[in-house]
Design a protein around this motif. Structure first.
Motif, PDB file in Angstrom:
ATOM      1  N   GLY A   6       0.746  -1.079  -0.322  1.00 63.08           N
ATOM      2  CA  GLY A   6       0.024   0.189  -0.372  1.00 63.08           C
ATOM      3  C   GLY A   6       0.929   1.456  -0.410  1.00 63.08           C
ATOM      4  N   PRO A   7       0.033   2.702   0.357  1.00 63.88           N
ATOM      5  CA  PRO A   7       0.831   3.751   0.264  1.00 63.88           C
ATOM      6  C   PRO A   7       1.925   3.549   0.740  1.00 63.88           C
ATOM      7  N   GLY A   8       3.450   4.306   0.557  1.00 67.49           N
ATOM      8  CA  GLY A   8       4.678   4.373   1.698  1.00 67.49           C
ATOM      9  C   GLY A   8       5.708   3.403   1.442  1.00 67.49           C
ATOM     10  N   THR A   9       4.691   1.873   0.334  1.00 72.96           N
ATOM     11  CA  THR A   9       5.658   0.668  -0.037  1.00 72.96           C
ATOM     12  C   THR A   9       6.916   1.668  -0.832  1.00 72.96           C
ATOM     13  N   VAL A  10       8.290   1.448  -0.397  1.00 76.76           N
ATOM     14  CA  VAL A  10       9.559   1.842  -0.883  1.00 76.76           C
ATOM     15  C   VAL A  10      10.016   0.687  -1.682  1.00 76.76           C
ATOM     16  N   TYR A  11      10.556   1.297  -2.813  1.00 71.87           N
ATOM     17  CA  TYR A  11      11.094   0.195  -4.297  1.00 71.87           C
ATOM     18  C   TYR A  11      11.787   0.743  -4.987  1.00 71.87           C
ATOM     19  N   GLY A  12      12.625  -0.199  -5.828  1.00 74.91           N
ATOM     20  CA  GLY A  12      13.516   0.418  -7.110  1.00 74.91           C
ATOM     21  C   GLY A  12      13.425  -0.762  -8.010  1.00 74.91           C
ATOM     22  N   TYR A  13      13.955  -0.726  -8.680  1.00 75.84           N
ATOM     23  CA  TYR A  13      14.089  -2.042  -9.751  1.00 75.84           C
ATOM     24  C   TYR A  13      15.958  -1.755 -10.180  1.00 75.84           C
ATOM     25  N   ARG A  14      16.061  -3.223 -10.675  1.00 77.96           N
ATOM     26  CA  ARG A  14      16.678  -3.967 -11.269  1.00 77.96           C
ATOM     27  C   ARG A  14      16.337  -4.665 -12.416  1.00 77.96           C
ATOM     28  N   VAL A  15      17.183  -4.124 -13.806  1.00 76.03           N
ATOM     29  CA  VAL A  15      17.001  -4.900 -14.333  1.00 76.03           C
ATOM     30  C   VAL A  15      18.874  -5.204 -15.407  1.00 76.03           C
ATOM     31  N   HIS A  16      18.225  -6.593 -15.871  1.00 73.74           N
ATOM     32  CA  HIS A  16      18.885  -7.339 -16.593  1.00 73.74           C
ATOM     33  C   HIS A  16      19.267  -7.319 -18.167  1.00 73.74           C
ATOM     34  N   GLY A  17      19.644  -7.713 -18.326  1.00 77.02           N
ATOM     35  CA  GLY A  17      20.172  -7.869 -20.553  1.00 77.02           C
ATOM     36  C   GLY A  17      21.533  -6.959 -20.409  1.00 77.02           C
ATOM     37  N   PRO A  18      21.947  -7.259 -21.788  1.00 76.76           N
ATOM     38  CA  PRO A  18      22.837  -6.750 -22.472  1.00 76.76           C
ATOM     39  C   PRO A  18      23.470  -5.344 -21.433  1.00 76.76           C
ATOM     40  N   TYR A  19      24.995  -5.896 -21.723  1.00 69.20           N
ATOM     41  CA  TYR A  19      25.934  -4.288 -21.449  1.00 69.20           C
ATOM     42  C   TYR A  19      27.378  -4.756 -22.480  1.00 69.20           C
ATOM     43  N   ALA A  20      25.929  -3.475 -23.916  1.00 68.22           N
ATOM     44  CA  ALA A  20      27.079  -3.608 -24.720  1.00 68.22           C
ATOM     45  C   ALA A  20      26.658  -2.129 -25.688  1.00 68.22           C
ATOM     46  N   PRO A  21      28.129  -1.063 -24.630  1.00 70.25           N
ATOM     47  CA  PRO A  21      28.114   0.100 -25.275  1.00 70.25           C
ATOM     48  C   PRO A  21      27.598   0.547 -26.376  1.00 70.25           C
ATOM     49  N   LEU A  22      29.082  -0.557 -26.941  1.00 75.18           N
ATOM     50  CA  LEU A  22      28.772   0.205 -28.894  1.00 75.18           C
ATOM     51  C   LEU A  22      27.883  -0.086 -29.612  1.00 75.18           C
ATOM     52  N   GLY A  69      24.500   0.823 -27.297  1.00 74.43           N
ATOM     53  CA  GLY A  69      23.586   1.323 -26.830  1.00 74.43           C
ATOM     54  C   GLY A  69      23.280   0.842 -25.932  1.00 74.43           C
ATOM     55  N   HIS A  70      23.019  -0.348 -25.843  1.00 74.16           N
ATOM     56  CA  HIS A  70      22.667  -1.242 -24.148  1.00 74.16           C
ATOM     57  C   HIS A  70      23.978  -1.094 -23.234  1.00 74.16           C
ATOM     58  N   ARG A  71      22.978  -0.227 -21.890  1.00 70.67           N
ATOM     59  CA  ARG A  71      23.790  -0.070 -20.944  1.00 70.67           C
ATOM     60  C   ARG A  71      23.849  -0.811 -19.621  1.00 70.67           C
ATOM     61  N   PHE A  72      23.035  -2.115 -19.782  1.00 74.97           N
ATOM     62  CA  PHE A  72      21.866  -2.768 -18.472  1.00 74.97           C
ATOM     63  C   PHE A  72      23.483  -3.290 -17.040  1.00 74.97           C
ATOM     64  N   ASN A  73      22.909  -3.046 -16.341  1.00 73.35           N
ATOM     65  CA  ASN A  73      23.567  -2.972 -15.330  1.00 73.35           C
ATOM     66  C   ASN A  73      23.183  -3.428 -14.401  1.00 73.35           C
ATOM     67  N   PRO A  74      22.261  -5.376 -13.736  1.00 77.16           N
ATOM     68  CA  PRO A  74      21.713  -5.396 -12.689  1.00 77.16           C
ATOM     69  C   PRO A  74      21.884  -4.732 -11.169  1.00 77.16           C
ATOM     70  N   ASN A  75      23.133  -4.363 -10.640  1.00 79.66           N
ATOM     71  CA  ASN A  75      24.159  -3.842  -9.898  1.00 79.66           C
ATOM     72  C   ASN A  75      23.810  -2.385  -9.225  1.00 79.66           C
ATOM     73  N   LYS A  76      22.895  -1.583 -10.629  1.00 78.25           N
ATOM     74  CA  LYS A  76      22.671  -0.356  -9.811  1.00 78.25           C
ATOM     75  C   LYS A  76      21.463  -0.412 -10.398  1.00 78.25           C
ATOM     76  N   ASP A  86      34.123   3.827 -20.064  1.00 81.49           N
ATOM     77  CA  ASP A  86      32.292   3.337 -20.160  1.00 81.49           C
ATOM     78  C   ASP A  86      32.361   2.121 -21.257  1.00 81.49           C
ATOM     79  N   LEU A  87      33.251   1.817 -21.238  1.00 86.01           N
ATOM     80  CA  LEU A  87      32.628   0.170 -22.038  1.00 86.01           C
ATOM     81  C   LEU A  87      33.114  -0.704 -20.506  1.00 86.01           C
ATOM     82  N   SER A  88      33.937  -0.516 -19.467  1.00 90.20           N
ATOM     83  CA  SER A  88      34.076  -1.655 -18.356  1.00 90.20           C
ATOM     84  C   SER A  88      32.760  -1.877 -17.818  1.00 90.20           C
ATOM     85  N   PHE A  89      33.174  -2.090 -16.875  1.00 89.63           N
ATOM     86  CA  PHE A  89      31.134  -3.141 -16.397  1.00 89.63           C
ATOM     87  C   PHE A  89      31.539  -2.878 -14.299  1.00 89.63           C
ATOM     88  N   ASP A  90      30.825  -2.105 -13.959  1.00 89.81           N
ATOM     89  CA  ASP A  90      30.834  -1.968 -12.321  1.00 89.81           C
ATOM     90  C   ASP A  90      30.253  -3.007 -11.678  1.00 89.81           C
TER      91      ASP A  90
END
Length: 710
Positions: A70-86, A88-95, A126-130
């Motif tokens: 209900g109201p007050g629920t605190v949340y965020g997302y982690r989104v998985h996918g390719p980390y391939a900046p060349l 255009g993809h910059r998915f990083n589920p650690n963020k 920016d091609l590296s992965f954290d």
């Protein structure tokens, strides 16, 4: 209720977190994600307590129902996918990522290397992965109940022809106001305080244009220089009010920022004042490829941002801030339109000023007046009635588009600002430009059925010198910004009138005061929509800083204790004069056509005529003369004709008045008081050097014109 191992599917609409029967529905668009995790936190947003996948996917929308939430629920997302900046993809589920539709935020933001999707300092850049978790350092999204008691609130719906805008930075407006309780200073509560509302009414403004109140963050470069983002043009959440603008966080619920805005809107509406929000949809807080990963970059970088056709690594950057949202994508366009509708429906705001609006109307990199965004707003039944104001430029190719927006839009007119400043500075050959700007810049805007209100006229705005500084500094002095005075424009069309900065010479001070009076009177007596800058009525100075975006302190906070009451009264009288004389606020463009009005002697009068000092009409060759004196005769069928006299020169002039009847003087910027004693039987007016005069035919001027004049 125990959290199930697998969430029910819920619905793919509406986007964001929405209260539903038995829980909260979550829906997130990502075309290229491979997996989306919903992350739940404790009430303070400090500790992650659970994760569940949104396993349902419908038309590129990931969704699920969280039972018992209900109201007050605190949340965020982690989104998985390719980390391939060349690519255009910059998915990083650690963020941990903010919900693009978050209506409130929990926790603050802390600059740490973990907030970046790449490893700072790595040879691969920016091609590296954290791999580090960013959750401890970023704000979280919060579910709210949007219900509110509006107490019968009604929008003023002020006609454009009667609109006087007042641009203000919310924090600086009240931080130093002695009449506002200290806990309310710098907040929406301060804006809603009766002392502030009374001041706005005293000035006669009809709409407050608030610089960004969307939740925003400080840029890393400012953080490292010990500075703050003061203006707020660095948006992190398009549906959430900046938490600090609600007051002390320790005593607030997560819905308090939104309710604070609602209460301010109600207070201003009760006073007949509209609220316009300055909104930033052209770019986001994530900046260039070296910026943080906070929401869109990690959700679906390729979909949300514009990229060059053959280089998906680098974002297209017509904003100069590192990125640009791609409103050519239907889901991104939907996000922006949904955000606008949210502020109208949930907060009752009356309109919007769009920062770098050219970027919003780019398709394939190029501006078009038929852009999907402009068409979407034009047909939307919620948005179309709102006041829509474009800042019609960005720094991209072909980005300067003043006059290029479609009907229904008004536009900031920087050509007005520059032309009026140059004229009153005494630059040679400025009469033609003065005439164009006084008449609502028809050369720019009179097309496709647009009206005179299209031109939003201003001589000062947040970006540039204040009014006091326009007449006190010949050059910019931005050293406090830490950029060696290289930031900010050097093309200010300003004048120090004999001394750079503060002066104690009475002659210089008198000329500065008169120049300020001339600039403000010209602004309010011009056709089009006038915009005042908060603090100009007080004599506020930023010590020559014309780019004070990072100055959150006494330099930018308005000095109410040091205000000039006489100048406040002068501005109020000038606004009242505009309201009193319909000829000063025509909705159509004036081209010298028959007005339907006649003089006291029966002469038919044109809607607009330009006069020489001898009282005769300006002819073609007259415009090329170096003379700076000009008369402007305005006529309309429902009120007496008006005559405006302008003299930016150094010498006095006896201006021959048109032989139409008895002329009564209403304002003279060279006189104190500004309502002069003048014999209506006189055939000429003694027009002082560096002055402006307003006369009305057969309409006797009252001895005192205040902002309550009817």
């Amino acid at each position: 209720m125990p959290l199930p191992d697998r969430l029910p599917a819920g619905q793919p609409w509406p986007f964001g977190a929405t209260l539903a029967e038995g829980g909260v529905n979550f829906a997130l668009f990502s075309a290229h994600a491979e997996r989306v995790e919903l992350c739940l936190f404790d009430a303070e947003g400090r500790q992650e307590v659970a994760r569940r996948d949104l396993t349902a996917r419908t038309d590129q929308v990931w969704h699920g129902m969280l039972p018992g939430a209900g109201p007050g629920t605190v949340y965020g997302y982690r989104v998985h996918g390719p980390y391939a900046p060349l690519d255009g993809h910059r998915f990083n589920p650690n963020k941990l990522l903010l919900d693009p539709y978050a209506k409130a935020l929990a926790g603050g933001f802390q600059w740490d290397d973990a907030v970046h999707g790449y490893s700072r300092g790595a040879p691969e850049a920016d091609l590296s992965f954290d791999p580090r978790d960013s959750a401890p350092f970023v704000p979280k999204s919060v579910v709210i109940d949007p219900a509110h008691d509006w107490e019968g609130d009604e929008a003023p719906r002020t006609p454009w022809g009667e609109t006087v805008l007042y641009e203000a930075q919310l924090r600086g407006l009240t931080m130093r106001h002695p009449g506002i309780p200290e806990p309310l200073r710098g907040t929406l509560g301060g804006l809603a305080h009766p002392v502030m509302v009374d001041h706005l009414r005293r000035l006669g403004v009809t709409a407050v244009e608030l610089m960004p109140v969307h939740a925003f963050l400080d840029e890393r470069a400012l953080f490292e220089r010990g500075l703050r983002n003061y203006w707020g043009y660095n948006t992190a959440a398009f549906f959430a009010v900046h938490p600090a603008y609600a007051g002390a966080p320790s005593s607030l619920s997560y819905r308090a920022p939104l309710d604070a805005l609602r209460n301010a809107v109600k207070a201003l509406h009760r006073a007949g004042i509209e609220v316009i929000l300055d909104v930033v949809y052209n770019h986001t807080v994530e900046s260039d490829v070296f910026g943080p990963t906070l929401n869109f970059r990690g959700i679906d970088n390729l979909s949300y941002y514009q990229h060059a056709p053959h280089d998906r690594r680098e974002p297209f950057n017509p904003t100069g801030t590192g990125n640009a949202l791609d409103l050519g994508h239907p889901r991104v366009l939907q996000l922006v339109v949904d955000s606008l509708r949210w502020w109208v429906e949930a907060a009752h705001v009356d309109g919007f000023r769009f920062d770098l609006a050219t970027t919003l109307a780019r398709v394939g990199g190029d501006f078009t007046s038929a852009a999907p965004f402009l068409q979407a707003v034009a047909q939307d039944p919620v948005l179309a009635p709102c006041k829509l104001i474009a800042e019609p430029w960005d720094i991209g190719p072909g980005g300067y588009r003043v006059g290029g927006f479609p009907t229904g839009w008004s536009e900031w007119n920087d050509r007005y600002r520059d032309g009026i400043r140059r004229y009153w500075r005494g630059d040679a050959g400025q009469r033609p430009e003065l005439a164009r700007r006084l008449s609502a810049s028809a050369d720019l805007f009179d097309h496709d059925g647009r009206g005179a209100r299209t031109s939003v006229n201003f001589v000062t705005a947040h970006d540039g010198f204040t009014l006091a500084d326009v007449v006190s500094y010949a050059g910019k002095h931005n050293e406090a910004n830490g950029e060696r005075n290289r930031d900010g424009t050097g093309d200010n069309h300003s004048d120090n009138l004999g001394a750079e900065g503060p002066a104690d010479d009475p002659a210089i001070l008198a000329r500065r005061l008169r120049r300020r009076r001339n600039l403000i009177a010209t602004l309010l007596f011009s056709q089009g929509t006038p915009m005042l800058l908060a603090g100009d009525e007080l004599g506020h100075s930023q010590q020559g800083n014309n780019n004070a975006y990072c100055q959150d302190g006494p330099l930018t906070w308005l000095d109410w204790a040091g205000a000039d009451p006489a100048f406040i009264d002068f501005m109020g009288r000038v606004v009242a004069l505009r309201r009193a004389h319909p000829a000063l606020r025509r909705t159509d463009f004036l081209h010298g056509a028959p007005s339907g009005a006649t003089s006291g002697t029966g002469d038919a009068l044109p809607d607009l005529a330009w006069l020489r000092p001898d009282g005769q009409a300006m002819a073609g060759g007259d415009w090329d003369a170096p003379d700076s004196v000009l008369g402007m005769l305005l006529s309309e069928p429902t009120a007496p004709p008006l005559l405006l006299l302008f003299n930016a020169g150094a010498g006095d002039v006896d201006f021959t008045l048109p032989a139409l009847g008895a002329w009564h003087a209403w304002l003279d910027t060279a006189r104190t008081p500004s309502v002069p004693q003048f014999d209506p039987a006189a055939t000429a007016y003694p027009l002082a050097a560096e002055s402006l005069v307003l006369l009305a035919l057969g309409m006797v001027s009252p001895a005192d014109i205040g902002n309550d004049f009817q």
